[in-house]
Design a protein around this motif. Structure first.
Motif, PDB file in Angstrom:
ATOM      1  N   UNK A   1     -20.888 -11.664  45.081  1.00 45.21           N
ATOM      2  CA  UNK A   1     -21.974 -11.737  44.108  1.00 45.21           C
ATOM      3  C   UNK A   1     -22.050 -10.484  43.245  1.00 45.21           C
ATOM      4  N   UNK A   2     -21.825  -9.310  43.831  1.00 40.55           N
ATOM      5  CA  UNK A   2     -21.885  -8.072  43.052  1.00 40.55           C
ATOM      6  C   UNK A   2     -20.804  -8.038  41.976  1.00 40.55           C
TER       7      UNK A   2
ATOM      8  N   UNK B   1     -21.397  -7.922  37.950  1.00 38.47           N
ATOM      9  CA  UNK B   1     -20.728  -6.919  37.123  1.00 38.47           C
ATOM     10  C   UNK B   1     -20.029  -7.561  35.936  1.00 38.47           C
ATOM     11  N   UNK B   2     -19.397  -8.707  36.162  1.00 36.52           N
ATOM     12  CA  UNK B   2     -18.727  -9.414  35.062  1.00 36.52           C
ATOM     13  C   UNK B   2     -19.725  -9.937  34.034  1.00 36.52           C
ATOM     14  N   UNK B   3     -20.952 -10.080  34.462  1.00 34.36           N
ATOM     15  CA  UNK B   3     -22.021 -10.532  33.565  1.00 34.36           C
ATOM     16  C   UNK B   3     -22.651  -9.357  32.813  1.00 34.36           C
ATOM     17  N   UNK B   4     -22.156  -8.156  33.103  1.00 38.30           N
ATOM     18  CA  UNK B   4     -22.679  -6.975  32.430  1.00 38.30           C
ATOM     19  C   UNK B   4     -23.704  -6.191  33.216  1.00 38.30           C
ATOM     20  N   UNK B   5     -23.927  -6.571  34.474  1.00 36.67           N
ATOM     21  CA  UNK B   5     -24.884  -5.872  35.330  1.00 36.67           C
ATOM     22  C   UNK B   5     -24.134  -4.844  36.169  1.00 36.67           C
ATOM     23  N   UNK B   6     -24.498  -3.593  36.048  1.00 33.32           N
ATOM     24  CA  UNK B   6     -23.808  -2.531  36.801  1.00 33.32           C
ATOM     25  C   UNK B   6     -24.731  -2.037  37.919  1.00 33.32           C
ATOM     26  N   UNK B   7     -24.425  -2.477  39.143  1.00 28.57           N
ATOM     27  CA  UNK B   7     -25.215  -2.060  40.298  1.00 28.57           C
ATOM     28  C   UNK B   7     -24.763  -0.667  40.723  1.00 28.57           C
TER      29      UNK B   7
ATOM     30  N   UNK C   1     -30.710  -4.237  45.591  1.00 34.02           N
ATOM     31  CA  UNK C   1     -29.721  -3.593  44.725  1.00 34.02           C
ATOM     32  C   UNK C   1     -30.348  -3.314  43.361  1.00 34.02           C
ATOM     33  N   UNK C   2     -30.009  -2.157  42.812  1.00 36.19           N
ATOM     34  CA  UNK C   2     -30.611  -1.692  41.559  1.00 36.19           C
ATOM     35  C   UNK C   2     -29.507  -1.393  40.558  1.00 36.19           C
TER      36      UNK C   2
ATOM     37  N   UNK D   1     -33.437  -1.298  37.350  1.00 37.15           N
ATOM     38  CA  UNK D   1     -34.038  -2.611  37.581  1.00 37.15           C
ATOM     39  C   UNK D   1     -33.512  -3.231  38.868  1.00 37.15           C
ATOM     40  N   UNK D   2     -34.396  -3.684  39.763  1.00 38.99           N
ATOM     41  CA  UNK D   2     -33.924  -4.414  40.948  1.00 38.99           C
ATOM     42  C   UNK D   2     -33.316  -5.749  40.504  1.00 38.99           C
TER      43      UNK D   2
END
Length: 260
Positions: free
Chosen positions: A167-168, A172-178, A213-214, A219-220
């Motif tokens: 899922x992480x 990330x591929x969606x542009x979300x950097x945890x 995860x943030x 942002x959570x």
């Protein structure tokens, strides 16, 4: 056998004892285990209890039950007791995801339960995506996870995507950097649904992990609760005064013969 006031069913207590004997060589390869009657007498249990314990060991691939020959220890390759995954904690989580297989049991948008809304810093009742999964390693279930994400991230984690990548990674591929996560370890007892998914007896103690995860904006983006198999998953941390990488370990356990 342990005392009767233990939370574990007697067949499960016996299974654990026999499992340890098999792994330590008390029952050598090529020779049958004592028969059901002898084991029942040794441990002071009914034969049906012995039969249930042996059936579970057969499911794990630890014994072979052959008509006319009794129950034999299954031949197993000598493997290190744990698979070590290196790197930082978040990297380990991703690596574990790549080395395991997942089945998505549930994926739907719902009104956020109070605990999920609080973890994700959302107003009560806000729509969130709920995902329930079972993760397997070499055919054996190791984890039952329930995850909540903000609704706008739902397109990043379609069911087909979740069965192909962690899922992480999908986020990330969606542009979300945890970049960080807050995690709590505890214990829980397996309810009937979780027990069935993890192939354990109801009431068995499980490792419970809660993680928020943030992303790099603070942002959570993910609230996860994971329940982990007590014999196939171990959480190992190295501590020092200057700090060190947290390690995640997975027990190398042979899958049952019927597993795909």
């Amino acid at each position: 056998m342990p005392t009767a006031d233990t939370a574990l069913p007697r067949f499960h207590q016996l299974r654990l004892i026999l499992r340890e004997r098999l792994k330590t060589g008390v029952y050598p390869q090529g020779l049958p285990l004592p028969g059901e009657r002898l084991l029942a007498e040794e441990f002071g249990v009914a034969r049906v209890t012995v039969r249930s314990a042996l059936a579970r060991l057969e499911e794990e691939g630890l014994v072979l039950r052959l008509r006319g020959k009794g129950t034999l220890p299954a031949a197993q390759a000598e493997l290190p007791p744990h698979l070590k995954l290196r790197g930082g904690l978040l990297d380990n989580i991703v690596t574990m995801g790549l080395r395991t297989r997942v089945t998505v049991l549930e994926r739907r948008l719902i009104a956020a339960p109070s605990h999920a809304a609080e973890a994700l810093q959302l107003a009560p009742g806000t729509r969130v995506l709920k995902v329930v999964r079972v993760r397997r390693f070499k055919g054996q279930p190791i984890a039952y996870t329930e995850v909540f994400l903000p609704q706008d991230l739902a397109p990043a984690v379609e069911k087909t995507v979740l069965q192909e990548m962690p899922m992480l990674v999908a986020l990330e591929r969606h542009g979300v950097r945890v970049v960080s996560a807050d995690q709590t370890l505890g214990a829980a007892l397996a309810d009937l649904h979780v027990a069935e998914a993890l192939r354990v007896a109801a009431g068995v103690p499980l490792l419970r992990v809660s993680r928020v995860a943030v992303d790099d904006q603070g942002r959570p983006v993910q609230f996860l609760t994971g329940l982990y198999h007590p014999e196939r998953y171990e959480y190992h941390m190295q501590l020092s005064r200057v700090g060190d990488a947290t390690k995640v370990w997975i027990e190398n356990d042979r899958p049952p013969e019927a597993a795909g």
